[in-house]
Design an enzyme around this catalytic site. Structure first.
Site, PDB file in Angstrom:
ATOM      1  CB  CYS A 264     -41.044  -9.261 -24.086  1.00  0.00           C
ATOM      2  SG  CYS A 264     -42.299 -10.342 -24.807  1.00  0.00           S
TER       3      CYS A 264
ATOM      4  CD1 TRP B  36     -46.098  -3.990 -25.286  1.00  0.00           C
ATOM      5  CD2 TRP B  36     -46.907  -6.064 -25.129  1.00  0.00           C
ATOM      6  NE1 TRP B  36     -47.094  -4.127 -26.222  1.00  0.00           N
ATOM      7  CE2 TRP B  36     -47.611  -5.381 -26.142  1.00  0.00           C
ATOM      8  CE3 TRP B  36     -47.244  -7.387 -24.846  1.00  0.00           C
ATOM      9  CZ2 TRP B  36     -48.627  -5.994 -26.877  1.00  0.00           C
ATOM     10  CZ3 TRP B  36     -48.257  -8.001 -25.573  1.00  0.00           C
ATOM     11  CH2 TRP B  36     -48.930  -7.307 -26.584  1.00  0.00           C
ATOM     12  CG  HIS B  37     -47.116 -10.124 -22.197  1.00  0.00           C
ATOM     13  ND1 HIS B  37     -45.912 -10.019 -22.856  1.00  0.00           N
ATOM     14  CD2 HIS B  37     -47.897 -10.944 -22.946  1.00  0.00           C
ATOM     15  CE1 HIS B  37     -45.952 -10.767 -23.956  1.00  0.00           C
ATOM     16  NE2 HIS B  37     -47.149 -11.316 -24.045  1.00  0.00           N
ATOM     17  N   GLY B  38     -47.926  -6.909 -18.906  1.00  0.00           N
ATOM     18  CA  GLY B  38     -48.669  -6.473 -17.735  1.00  0.00           C
ATOM     19  C   GLY B  38     -47.795  -5.826 -16.681  1.00  0.00           C
TER      20      GLY B  38
ATOM     21  CG  PHE C  46     -51.780  -8.420 -22.357  1.00  0.00           C
ATOM     22  CD1 PHE C  46     -51.669  -8.241 -21.000  1.00  0.00           C
ATOM     23  CD2 PHE C  46     -51.829  -9.699 -22.870  1.00  0.00           C
ATOM     24  CE1 PHE C  46     -51.587  -9.336 -20.162  1.00  0.00           C
ATOM     25  CE2 PHE C  46     -51.736 -10.803 -22.029  1.00  0.00           C
ATOM     26  CZ  PHE C  46     -51.610 -10.620 -20.665  1.00  0.00           C
TER      27      PHE C  46
END
Length: 459
Positions: A319, A322-324, A459
């Site tokens: 997670c 996924w954001h960066g 994102f």
């Protein structure tokens, strides 16, 4: 094109008006063209990527339904995964993982030239990649039938209200809505506008007002010390919520005007939760549900190698990633994973108010991790946070921002878990118009002169 731009204030009424004036059979092409214009307004070259992903999954979805051979079906599924995740990896993660590989090889005195590219990260790619992947996986699992109308499937991938920052929709709930014939409905349009108004209030009055302060701290870590860093970490958590939930509200409101129901993505008061478990049940709901259904359950729910808690921890690291593509985002995910695990394993013998205070204070660390952006900035902020200083950048500015948060929370208390339309629809005409005028005046007087992008656009 940004929601808070002049172009969008011209674009959206034009599209909505045309949508209800033209014949029903032209509405899907209209919305698809509008969605591509909306996306291509930022960089027309990246339209080819989203069209490529759409075409691949449209074709593979149909083949997955027709083919009976399990090995070939699995091959088609892998093709979808490789195509979509490969594009995402190339644009978002190639440089990051190449630097890690270079560092590892460098420790063994092995030279490695880091591959670089000059392409900008396609905006919203993480969102529409997850959305289209869920489609092919659901078709493969026989949870849904494939969509045979290419234009409706393309609209599912690129529907402009939620294209750039979600909610991450499932094909089962969104695609069938494109087959309905929606007529102009005054009450529905008013309801959608109410939700849009509430979204813009949270964005302009609270999120952007906080952003002035947080930007100053995160962009000048060497010059900021002491309590400013502590305060900005807490405020940044509220900024993320107000900014992202504002986008979600605007998306839900515009879709509602068109007759489309999008998924709820936020509760009203996630940062007044009593634990990380409760917080995530109200925060970025569609992402957490996606990770649960397409990552955690398939890989960890019945795993003999990993315990459930290990699965939670790894899922939250994914997670964060996924954001960066940054160490700080991985640490952010790991911190949340640890918070969820501890919340499930242990129950603090405290009253609810004490639990909420402890949780709010604990958001300081993830606030620093998320806002710093890179590891060097994070280290500087952590060091400077413990430098004694009695001076603040501006006590009045800090009090103003916390005051606006309290105002929003009081309104949320009145709303309960209803959205703004559901809340106002039960009130008298005078109450509704009083609220409209109040929010509009707050936006006029408190919106900063500088406009900020929505945080989750990156994102």
């Amino acid at each position: 094109m940004l929601f808070n731009s002049l172009e969008f204030f011209v674009f959206s009424p034009l599209i909505i008006t045309t949508y209800f004036l033209i014949q029903i059979r032209y509405r899907t092409p209209l919305l698809l063209i509008a969605s591509y214009v909306f996306y291509g307004w930022w960089n027309v070259n990246y339209l080819f990527i989203i069209i490529f992903s759409t075409s691949i999954d449209y074709f593979l979805g149909i083949r997955l339904h027709v083919i009976k051979d399990k090995k070939i079906k699995k091959l088609y599924l892998y093709l979808s995964l490789i195509a979509n995740l490969g594009i995402l990896f190339f644009f978002k993660y190639l440089t990051f993982f190449s630097m890690i590989l270079s560092s590892i090889l460098g420790s063994f005195n092995i030279e490695y030239d880091i591959p670089t590219h000059n392409f900008l990260l396609p905006i919203g790619i993480s969102f529409y990649t997850f959305q289209t992947l869920s489609y092919t996986i659901d078709v493969y699992k026989k949870r849904i039938f494939p969509e045979t109308n290419f234009f409706k499937f393309a609209l599912y991938v690129s529907f402009f209200p939620q294209l750039l920052a979600g909610p991450i929709e499932r094909a089962k709930s969104l695609i069938p809505q494109f087959h309905f014939n929606y007529f102009f409905d005054y009450s529905r349009v008013v309801g959608g506008l109410r939700i849009v108004l509430w979204g813009f209030f949270k964005k302009t009055v609270i999120a952007d007002r906080i952003a002035i302060y947080t930007k100053l701290v995160f962009e000048n870590p060497d010059n900021i010390v002491g309590l400013d860093i502590w305060f900005v970490s807490i405020l940044f958590s509220f900024q993320i919520f107000c900014d992202f939930s504002a986008y979600s509200d605007i998306a839900l409101g515009i879709a509602k005007i068109l007759g489309i129901k999008l998924s709820k993505n936020f509760g009203n008061r996630p940062y007044f939760a009593k634990s990380y478990v409760e917080c995530w049940s109200m925060t970025h709901i569609t992402l957490s549900n996606w990770l649960r259904d397409y990552f955690f359950i398939p890989f960890f729910s019945r795993s003999k190698l990993f315990s459930v808690y290990s699965g939670i921890f790894i899922t939250m690291i994914i997670c964060g990633l996924w954001h960066g593509a940054s160490t700080t985002f991985i640490l952010w995910g790991a911190f949340h994973g640890l918070g969820i695990i501890l919340g499930q394993k242990y129950t603090l013998p405290l009253n609810n108010t004490s639990k909420r205070i402890i949780f709010l204070i604990s958001t300081i660390i993830p606030g620093l991790l998320f806002g710093s952006g890179d590891f060097n900035t994070l280290i500087i902020l952590i060091k400077n946070a413990f430098v004694l200083s009695e001076e603040l950048i501006s006590i009045s500015a800090i009090l103003l921002r916390f005051g606006l948060i309290v105002l929003m929370d009081l309104i949320h208390l009145r709303m309960g878990e209803k959205n703004f339309d559901e809340f106002l629809s039960t009130k008298s005409r005078y109450y509704r118009w009083g609220m409209y005028l109040f929010l509009i005046n707050m936006m006029i007087y408190f919106s900063p002169s500088e406009s900020f992008e929505f945080i989750y656009f990156q994102f």
